[in-house]
Design a protein around this motif. Structure first.
Motif, PDB file in Angstrom:
ATOM      1  N   GLN A 124     -65.953 -69.828  80.681  1.00 56.22           N
ATOM      2  CA  GLN A 124     -66.712 -68.735  80.956  1.00 56.22           C
ATOM      3  C   GLN A 124     -66.913 -67.824  79.412  1.00 56.22           C
ATOM      4  O   GLN A 124     -67.928 -67.248  79.175  1.00 56.22           O
ATOM      5  N   GLU A 125     -65.876 -67.671  78.772  1.00 52.09           N
ATOM      6  CA  GLU A 125     -65.975 -66.805  77.729  1.00 52.09           C
ATOM      7  C   GLU A 125     -66.557 -67.581  76.518  1.00 52.09           C
ATOM      8  O   GLU A 125     -67.534 -66.930  75.733  1.00 52.09           O
ATOM      9  N   THR A 126     -66.417 -69.015  76.546  1.00 55.54           N
ATOM     10  CA  THR A 126     -67.150 -69.785  75.412  1.00 55.54           C
ATOM     11  C   THR A 126     -68.727 -69.391  75.729  1.00 55.54           C
ATOM     12  O   THR A 126     -69.370 -69.444  74.711  1.00 55.54           O
ATOM     13  N   LEU A 127     -69.090 -69.777  76.823  1.00 61.17           N
ATOM     14  CA  LEU A 127     -70.369 -69.703  77.126  1.00 61.17           C
ATOM     15  C   LEU A 127     -70.982 -68.262  76.783  1.00 61.17           C
ATOM     16  O   LEU A 127     -72.311 -68.411  76.312  1.00 61.17           O
ATOM     17  N   ALA A 128     -70.362 -67.283  77.157  1.00 62.98           N
ATOM     18  CA  ALA A 128     -70.733 -65.840  77.066  1.00 62.98           C
ATOM     19  C   ALA A 128     -70.612 -65.645  75.497  1.00 62.98           C
ATOM     20  O   ALA A 128     -71.675 -65.225  74.771  1.00 62.98           O
ATOM     21  N   ALA A 129     -69.803 -66.107  74.609  1.00 58.25           N
ATOM     22  CA  ALA A 129     -69.795 -66.202  73.087  1.00 58.25           C
ATOM     23  C   ALA A 129     -70.989 -66.684  72.471  1.00 58.25           C
ATOM     24  O   ALA A 129     -71.609 -66.284  71.458  1.00 58.25           O
ATOM     25  N   LEU A 130     -71.413 -67.903  73.075  1.00 61.27           N
ATOM     26  CA  LEU A 130     -72.629 -68.631  72.409  1.00 61.27           C
ATOM     27  C   LEU A 130     -73.853 -68.143  73.002  1.00 61.27           C
ATOM     28  O   LEU A 130     -74.907 -68.478  72.014  1.00 61.27           O
ATOM     29  N   ARG A 159     -70.521 -73.851  64.945  1.00 64.56           N
ATOM     30  CA  ARG A 159     -69.130 -73.388  64.361  1.00 64.56           C
ATOM     31  C   ARG A 159     -68.975 -73.320  63.206  1.00 64.56           C
ATOM     32  O   ARG A 159     -68.126 -72.361  62.918  1.00 64.56           O
ATOM     33  N   ALA A 160     -69.151 -74.393  62.329  1.00 66.18           N
ATOM     34  CA  ALA A 160     -68.650 -74.547  61.008  1.00 66.18           C
ATOM     35  C   ALA A 160     -69.647 -73.470  60.312  1.00 66.18           C
ATOM     36  O   ALA A 160     -68.976 -72.793  59.306  1.00 66.18           O
ATOM     37  N   ALA A 161     -70.816 -73.357  60.528  1.00 67.54           N
ATOM     38  CA  ALA A 161     -71.717 -72.614  59.728  1.00 67.54           C
ATOM     39  C   ALA A 161     -71.476 -70.855  60.203  1.00 67.54           C
ATOM     40  O   ALA A 161     -71.370 -70.177  58.981  1.00 67.54           O
ATOM     41  N   PHE A 162     -70.986 -70.670  61.282  1.00 67.25           N
ATOM     42  CA  PHE A 162     -70.793 -69.462  61.520  1.00 67.25           C
ATOM     43  C   PHE A 162     -69.355 -68.903  61.692  1.00 67.25           C
ATOM     44  O   PHE A 162     -69.026 -67.674  61.925  1.00 67.25           O
ATOM     45  N   HIS A 163     -68.673 -69.662  61.786  1.00 65.77           N
ATOM     46  CA  HIS A 163     -66.951 -69.677  61.778  1.00 65.77           C
ATOM     47  C   HIS A 163     -66.607 -68.912  63.368  1.00 65.77           C
ATOM     48  O   HIS A 163     -65.973 -67.969  63.239  1.00 65.77           O
ATOM     49  N   ILE A 164     -67.311 -69.763  64.270  1.00 69.93           N
ATOM     50  CA  ILE A 164     -67.035 -69.101  65.453  1.00 69.93           C
ATOM     51  C   ILE A 164     -65.995 -70.326  66.398  1.00 69.93           C
ATOM     52  O   ILE A 164     -66.107 -71.334  66.111  1.00 69.93           O
ATOM     53  N   LEU A 165     -65.400 -69.790  67.663  1.00 68.91           N
ATOM     54  CA  LEU A 165     -64.844 -70.689  68.393  1.00 68.91           C
ATOM     55  C   LEU A 165     -63.950 -71.615  67.829  1.00 68.91           C
ATOM     56  O   LEU A 165     -63.909 -72.888  68.211  1.00 68.91           O
ATOM     57  N   GLU A 166     -63.166 -71.082  66.621  1.00 70.44           N
ATOM     58  CA  GLU A 166     -62.479 -72.207  65.983  1.00 70.44           C
ATOM     59  C   GLU A 166     -61.200 -72.498  66.812  1.00 70.44           C
ATOM     60  O   GLU A 166     -60.419 -73.598  66.480  1.00 70.44           O
ATOM     61  N   ASN A 167     -60.677 -71.684  67.829  1.00 69.43           N
ATOM     62  CA  ASN A 167     -59.365 -72.290  68.366  1.00 69.43           C
ATOM     63  C   ASN A 167     -59.665 -72.530  69.849  1.00 69.43           C
ATOM     64  O   ASN A 167     -58.778 -72.809  70.721  1.00 69.43           O
ATOM     65  N   VAL A 168     -60.903 -73.045  70.208  1.00 65.64           N
ATOM     66  CA  VAL A 168     -61.436 -73.348  71.521  1.00 65.64           C
ATOM     67  C   VAL A 168     -60.949 -74.851  71.768  1.00 65.64           C
ATOM     68  O   VAL A 168     -61.580 -75.468  70.721  1.00 65.64           O
ATOM     69  N   PRO A 169     -60.312 -75.326  72.670  1.00 60.07           N
ATOM     70  CA  PRO A 169     -60.032 -76.852  72.972  1.00 60.07           C
ATOM     71  C   PRO A 169     -61.469 -77.757  72.828  1.00 60.07           C
ATOM     72  O   PRO A 169     -62.501 -77.232  73.339  1.00 60.07           O
ATOM     73  N   ARG A 170     -61.273 -79.133  72.399  1.00 60.68           N
ATOM     74  CA  ARG A 170     -62.510 -79.527  72.257  1.00 60.68           C
ATOM     75  C   ARG A 170     -63.173 -80.075  73.590  1.00 60.68           C
ATOM     76  O   ARG A 170     -64.319 -80.010  73.657  1.00 60.68           O
ATOM     77  N   ASP A 171     -62.365 -80.229  74.570  1.00 56.30           N
ATOM     78  CA  ASP A 171     -62.954 -80.536  75.889  1.00 56.30           C
ATOM     79  C   ASP A 171     -63.885 -79.454  76.409  1.00 56.30           C
ATOM     80  O   ASP A 171     -64.852 -79.628  77.191  1.00 56.30           O
ATOM     81  N   VAL A 172     -63.329 -78.166  76.128  1.00 58.35           N
ATOM     82  CA  VAL A 172     -64.015 -76.898  76.635  1.00 58.35           C
ATOM     83  C   VAL A 172     -65.408 -76.758  75.902  1.00 58.35           C
ATOM     84  O   VAL A 172     -66.379 -76.527  76.360  1.00 58.35           O
ATOM     85  N   LEU A 173     -65.155 -76.857  74.419  1.00 60.55           N
ATOM     86  CA  LEU A 173     -66.504 -77.014  73.745  1.00 60.55           C
ATOM     87  C   LEU A 173     -67.583 -78.003  74.215  1.00 60.55           C
ATOM     88  O   LEU A 173     -68.737 -77.728  74.473  1.00 60.55           O
ATOM     89  N   LEU A 174     -67.237 -79.401  74.737  1.00 61.67           N
ATOM     90  CA  LEU A 174     -68.123 -80.289  74.817  1.00 61.67           C
ATOM     91  C   LEU A 174     -68.638 -79.909  76.355  1.00 61.67           C
ATOM     92  O   LEU A 174     -69.968 -79.911  76.492  1.00 61.67           O
ATOM     93  N   THR A 175     -68.146 -79.279  77.190  1.00 60.16           N
ATOM     94  CA  THR A 175     -68.506 -78.701  78.615  1.00 60.16           C
ATOM     95  C   THR A 175     -69.328 -78.016  78.251  1.00 60.16           C
ATOM     96  O   THR A 175     -70.588 -77.717  79.022  1.00 60.16           O
ATOM     97  N   SER A 176     -69.222 -76.594  77.625  1.00 65.33           N
ATOM     98  CA  SER A 176     -70.108 -75.650  77.268  1.00 65.33           C
ATOM     99  C   SER A 176     -71.481 -76.040  76.488  1.00 65.33           C
ATOM    100  O   SER A 176     -72.419 -75.867  77.021  1.00 65.33           O
ATOM    101  N   GLU A 177     -71.122 -76.852  75.661  1.00 66.12           N
ATOM    102  CA  GLU A 177     -72.439 -77.428  74.975  1.00 66.12           C
ATOM    103  C   GLU A 177     -73.316 -78.070  75.958  1.00 66.12           C
ATOM    104  O   GLU A 177     -74.453 -77.768  75.749  1.00 66.12           O
ATOM    105  N   THR A 178     -72.728 -79.171  76.831  1.00 68.95           N
ATOM    106  CA  THR A 178     -73.451 -79.742  77.673  1.00 68.95           C
ATOM    107  C   THR A 178     -74.315 -79.117  78.786  1.00 68.95           C
ATOM    108  O   THR A 178     -75.594 -79.077  78.879  1.00 68.95           O
TER     109      THR A 178
END
Length: 619
Positions: free
Chosen positions: A474-480, A521-540
């Protein structure tokens, strides 16, 4: 024979394969005194076929089992030799995790887990009869005269029931891998009212890896992906490679010139085999225009040189097997340590079951796994968990667990079995799920862990891990959804062929344009400590938001049909206007609601309309 009491329990699970293990754990972990009865303690959690867990659609099942509180994913992660994500280039809906596992270690780990589970007793012996009183289960009688008084039974006999193995002219009254078969229960199942049929499956030979020329084969290394279980931290950095090989004209010639000695073609085998995992004989005959077939050489374990040859399943005689295997490049000098065989076994007609996997004619009697006509470890484990959990819920006086087709692949699997039935070994595939974009493997916990927790199977530890992951998502989706720096966003967009962006663009907007999250993430230096599986779910969820919204609307429409119940005792033969085939099929299945009724093969929309009018006028 003198009978005696083995001691009362709440439930007995017959069988200790993947279905039996999940069923026994589901019952015991929810506080019920459980007995697991198995022919041989050495076959607990055994992998008689390929040394792997997961695969296309099967990976979804494993993650769903795990999300509900099951054990398969946890055990597979402990024993994994290699991980790969299948269909990675085909979109999130069909991507499936698969792992090579150490089969001996898997057996050992699963056995250890069962042995240290409170409320669970393991007994070696063969079930002879399921005892019934007043239409409900009251006990299990063993071949030695022991009686386990109980209130529920889960039958998970796998391919052992009435099993016989076939290799060329040699037929053995045996279960898989030389284990003893079960011979006593089929007659009892028939007496109880089950419809019994014969299915077939098979397995390829195992080779001595020291005699394989791996340098002539194509290596398939593992991948740094995520594990099966939401409790596991990460996949191992060091992974064991698999290898690719191919059949050729010489391989096919050995088969085609000896079909008179092939049990599948000389009349020796007449039972129904798996269409989606055929023997090499079937592939060569059916696809005669194909010059070669792909093979995968997979390690059986870390402590053995045995190599499994996926794609070369056969029941040819030993001399022909040896000749055939040695035609493959890289296997010219390969020694076979275990020859291939086909195996026939007894199974039931799954239309005899309710959506809870309880037998319609006997209360408290459940079946799970290959006895229901399915193939595969994952399909078996999923049914075992549902059957065991439903038996537990019933004994605890709680509502049953019936997963809908829009909730889980497990729901699709069971609904297919009890609504459509199967005339061949059933295998789960992504194409069977009409809502597969919703039922992704990455969001299995978000769909099912709450359900498992309410049923009492998900532990507090697992539930806490789920809540943390849910909050992070939820926090990742909000941050994006936050606004991105316009200059940096424009540069990133131009790199991918888009025109410069105006002010106000969000990170999510960049994802919707097809720019990978890793680059954002690399361009804006965001979400650097978020686990990969959470990132994949949010991106999808961001990229496919439009499709997911459309699926949600379709699911709501389907739910309305599921919410319209049908009387369980309705005699469809008495309803004028229904076609004869519809009457027969509806009476056979006895659907619980209109949604299930319209999925029955042979029931048309016109039949559903007639049924609606009939019930409306009857009110």
């Amino acid at each position: 024979m003198q009978t005696f009491s083995e001691g009362a329990c709440d439930a007995v699970v017959i069988g200790a394969g993947h279905a039996g293990c999940e069923a026994a754990l589901a019952l015991a972990r929810t506080g019920l005194k459980t007995v697991m009865l198995t022919l041989n303690l050495d076959s607990i959690g055994f992998m008689p076929c390929n040394p792997s867990v997961g695969g296309t659609a099967k990976g979804h099942l494993v993650r769903e089992i795990d999300a509900l509180g099951g054990e398969m994913g946890v055990c597979a992660d402990k024993c994994a030799l290699q991980y790969r994500m299948l269909n990675e280039g085909k979109g999130a809906a069909v991507q499936s995790l698969r792992a090579q596992v150490d089969k001996n270690k898997y057996h050992t780990e699963m056995k250890r887990t069962l042995e240290h589970t409170e409320n669970l007793r393991i007994v070696q012996g063969e079930a002879k009869e399921i005892l019934v009183e007043n239409g409900s289960v009251c006990g299990v009688l063993t071949q030695y005269g022991g009686i386990f008084p109980c209130r529920a039974v889960v039958v998970a006999t796998g391919v052992y029931l009435g099993a016989r193995t076939i290799t060329g002219e040699v037929v053995a009254e045996s279960g898989p891998n030389g284990f003893a078969r079960a011979t006593l229960l089929t007659e009892n199942l028939l007496a109880l009212g089950f419809s019994v049929r014969r299915f077939k499956t098979g397995t390829p030979a195992r080779l001595d890896g020291r005699t394989v020329n791996f340098s002539a084969l194509t290596a398939q290394p593992g991948e740094n992906t995520y594990p099966f279980s939401f409790l596991s931290r990460a996949v191992p950095k060091k992974q064991t490679p698999c290898h690719l090989a191919y059949t050729n004209a010489a391989t096919h010639r050995v088969i085609l010139e000896n079909l008179d000695r092939a049990p599948l073609y000389n009349g020796q085998i007449s039972s129904t085999g798996p269409r989606y995992c055929p023997s090499i004989e079937t592939k060569v005959v059916r696809f005669s225009d194909k010059e070669r077939h792909q093979l995968f050489l997979e390690p059986e374990g870390a402590d053995t040189t045995e190599v499994y040859v996926q794609g070369l399943s056969t029941s040819l005689p030993h001399d022909l097997q040896k000749a055939m295997y040695r035609t493959v490049e890289g296997l010219e000098n390969a020694d076979i340590v275990r020859y291939a065989y086909a195996i026939e076994y007894d199974c039931i007609d799954s239309l005899d079951l309710l959506p809870t996997l309880e037998f319609k004619k006997v209360g408290g009697l459940y079946t799970a796994g290959q006895i229901n006509g399915t193939s595969g470890y994952e399909e078996a484990a999923a049914q075992g968990l549902v059957a065991g959990l439903n038996a537990s819920l019933k004994l605890r006086g709680l509502p049953p667990l019936i997963l809908r087709r829009d909730e889980a692949y497990i729901g699709v699997l069971i609904d297919d079995l009890v609504t459509k039935g199967t005339d061949e070994p059933y295998r789960m595939m992504t194409s069977r799920a009409e809502y597969r974009l919703v039922l992704r493997q990455d969001n299995a916990d978000l769909r099912l862990t709450e359900i498992g927790y309410k049923c009492g199977l998900v532990t507090a530890k697992r539930y806490k891990r789920y809540q943390i992951r849910k909050k992070m998502r939820q926090e990742t989706l909000a941050a994006l959804e936050a606004k991105a720096d316009t200059k940096t966003a424009s540069a990133l967009a131009e790199k991918h062929g888009f025109p410069p962006l105006t002010a106000g663009v969000t990170y999510a907007d960049l994802l919707r344009r097809g720019i990978p999250l890793d680059e954002v993430r690399a361009a804006f230096h965001i979400l650097e400590n978020v686990p990969r599986d959470v990132l994949l779910t949010s991106e999808t969820e961001i990229k496919y938001a439009g499709y997911l919204k459309r699926s949600a609307e379709e699911i709501e429409r389907a739910k309305k049909m599921e919410e319209k119940p049908l009387p369980p005792d309705l005699d469809y033969e008495t309803i004028e206007g229904l076609r004869l085939e519809a009457r027969e099929k509806l009476n056979r299945v006895k659907p619980l609601n209109f949604g299930q009724a319209e999925r029955i093969s042979g029931v048309s929309p016109a039949d559903i309309a007639v049924l609606m009018v009939y019930l409306t006028l009857k009110k």
